[in-house]
Every structure is written in C-alpha cells, then in structure tokens.
Design a protein around this motif. Structure first.
Motif, PDB file in Angstrom:
ATOM      1  N   ARG A  99      16.359  33.531 -18.149  1.00  0.00           N
ATOM      2  CA  ARG A  99      15.126  33.605 -17.359  1.00  0.00           C
ATOM      3  C   ARG A  99      15.328  32.994 -15.985  1.00  0.00           C
ATOM      4  O   ARG A  99      14.825  33.495 -14.979  1.00  0.00           O
ATOM      5  N   GLN A 106      15.531  37.208  -8.180  1.00  0.00           N
ATOM      6  CA  GLN A 106      14.314  37.573  -7.445  1.00  0.00           C
ATOM      7  C   GLN A 106      14.219  36.802  -6.126  1.00  0.00           C
ATOM      8  O   GLN A 106      13.890  37.382  -5.087  1.00  0.00           O
ATOM      9  N   ASP A 147      12.391  45.082  -7.687  1.00  0.00           N
ATOM     10  CA  ASP A 147      11.494  45.734  -8.647  1.00  0.00           C
ATOM     11  C   ASP A 147      12.076  45.688 -10.060  1.00  0.00           C
ATOM     12  O   ASP A 147      11.358  45.427 -11.025  1.00  0.00           O
ATOM     13  N   ALA A 150      11.816  42.128 -11.324  1.00  0.00           N
ATOM     14  CA  ALA A 150      10.420  41.800 -11.629  1.00  0.00           C
ATOM     15  C   ALA A 150      10.022  42.387 -12.985  1.00  0.00           C
ATOM     16  O   ALA A 150       9.355  41.725 -13.789  1.00  0.00           O
ATOM     17  N   GLU A 151      10.457  43.599 -13.244  1.00  0.00           N
ATOM     18  CA  GLU A 151      10.176  44.223 -14.539  1.00  0.00           C
ATOM     19  C   GLU A 151      10.850  43.448 -15.666  1.00  0.00           C
ATOM     20  O   GLU A 151      10.246  43.212 -16.718  1.00  0.00           O
ATOM     21  N   GLY A 153      11.544  40.310 -15.665  1.00  0.00           N
ATOM     22  CA  GLY A 153      10.790  39.069 -15.814  1.00  0.00           C
ATOM     23  C   GLY A 153       9.501  39.274 -16.586  1.00  0.00           C
ATOM     24  O   GLY A 153       9.124  38.451 -17.421  1.00  0.00           O
ATOM     25  N   GLU A 154       8.822  40.387 -16.320  1.00  0.00           N
ATOM     26  CA  GLU A 154       7.570  40.677 -17.018  1.00  0.00           C
ATOM     27  C   GLU A 154       7.802  40.966 -18.498  1.00  0.00           C
ATOM     28  O   GLU A 154       6.965  40.639 -19.337  1.00  0.00           O
ATOM     29  N   GLU A 155       8.942  41.558 -18.819  1.00  0.00           N
ATOM     30  CA  GLU A 155       9.240  41.934 -20.202  1.00  0.00           C
ATOM     31  C   GLU A 155      10.016  40.847 -20.952  1.00  0.00           C
ATOM     32  O   GLU A 155      10.324  41.014 -22.125  1.00  0.00           O
ATOM     33  N   ASP A 157      11.238  37.943 -23.185  1.00  0.00           N
ATOM     34  CA  ASP A 157      10.754  37.364 -24.441  1.00  0.00           C
ATOM     35  C   ASP A 157      10.878  35.838 -24.345  1.00  0.00           C
ATOM     36  O   ASP A 157      11.963  35.285 -24.519  1.00  0.00           O
ATOM     37  N   TYR A 158       9.768  35.186 -24.068  1.00  0.00           N
ATOM     38  CA  TYR A 158       9.797  33.724 -23.894  1.00  0.00           C
ATOM     39  C   TYR A 158      10.081  32.986 -25.203  1.00  0.00           C
ATOM     40  O   TYR A 158      10.381  31.803 -25.188  1.00  0.00           O
TER      41      TYR A 158
END
Length: 163
Positions: A99, A106, A147, A150-151, A153-155, A157-158
């Motif tokens: 992460r 980014q 982009d 960013a995708e 990062g959004e997806e 799995d924390y």
C-alpha cells in the motif's frame, strides 16, 4: 544556472525533470522488488519501460533547444525516495509495504504531472512545438499511470495489512 529569461527557466525545469525521471527509473525497480503481488510488480516493471521512453523523449527536447542532456538534482524526488527507504527499513508487513508503494507511486506521478504541466506551456511560448508535443506525451502517460495507481489504491484489500 542563473535564470534570466523564459528559455533559461525552461532549460532548468527540463534538467530537473530529466534528473527526476532518471532517479525514478531506479526507484521503480526498487518498488517492483519490494512489492509482494504480481500485479504491482508487473505494473512497476511496465512503468519502468515507459520511463525509459520518456527519458529518450526528454533527450529529444534537449536537442530541440540546442542543449546537451544534463540532469540537475531535484530535492523533491530525493525526499520521496528517502521516505521510501526509511519506510522499508521499518520492515513493514507485505501488505503495508504494497500500500505504501502504491502511495509512493501516486505521489511521484502527481509531481511529474506538475513538472510536465509547467514545462509544456513554456515550450509553447518559446515556439518549440515538437518539444511541447513530446512533453505533452510524457504528461499523458504519467496521468494514465496515476489513474492505474489510483484504481489499485481504491481496490486495495486493507485486510492484508497486519495490525
């Protein structure tokens, strides 16, 4: 270098982004090697190849302004690389490092986009149409990479980050 006119400002900015891209070439290899997923490793590897092409374009821009390619150290990128090295030294979990690598990518993309976004209009003002086109192409590629990151990062799995 003393900046006395628009061309000097352009060349100085060009030297900084040339340095940045060269440093990121090595940093991308580090990001690839410290990432634990194939998707991240592949992404950083592909961006490394793209960065090599961007460096070649920058060398064409230097040629267009009658300058030898020369890198000028950029403390911003040095700070980003140092921050990554310090994080790695803490021996984080694979998930936390993945992460962090996404975030580091980014940050560097935002910075590169800003650099190209400043250089392109300077090239236009100087009547360097070919240089402006090359810089614009690099900026578009950086935006595409941002982009993608960013995708990711959004997806992300924390649950992969150990508490």
């Amino acid at each position: 270098m003393t900046v006395e006119n628009t061309e000097d400002l352009f060349v100085e900015g060009l030297q900084h982004i040339y340095y940045t891209e060269q440093r990121l070439l090595d940093a991308l290899e580090e990001l690839e090697s410290t990432s634990s997923t194939e998707e991240l490793q592949s992404g950083f590897s592909e961006h490394r190849s793209e960065t090599e092409e961007q460096i070649e374009r920058l060398e064409q821009v230097f040629e267009a302004v009658g300058q030898e390619p020369e890198a000028a150290e950029d403390p911003v990128i040095e700070g980003m690389i140092e921050a990554h090295e310090e994080f790695v030294e803490q021996e984080p979990s694979d998930g936390a490092l993945d992460r962090f690598n996404i975030a580091a990518g980014q940050k560097s993309e935002h910075y590169e986009i800003a650099c190209y976004g400043n250089l392109t209009p300077l090239a236009d003002q100087l009547g360097l149409d070919e240089a402006a086109d090359l810089l614009e192409q690099n900026m578009r590629e950086e935006q595409e990479e941002l982009d993608t990151l960013a995708e990711m990062g959004e997806e992300f799995d924390y649950g992969r980050i150990e508490a």
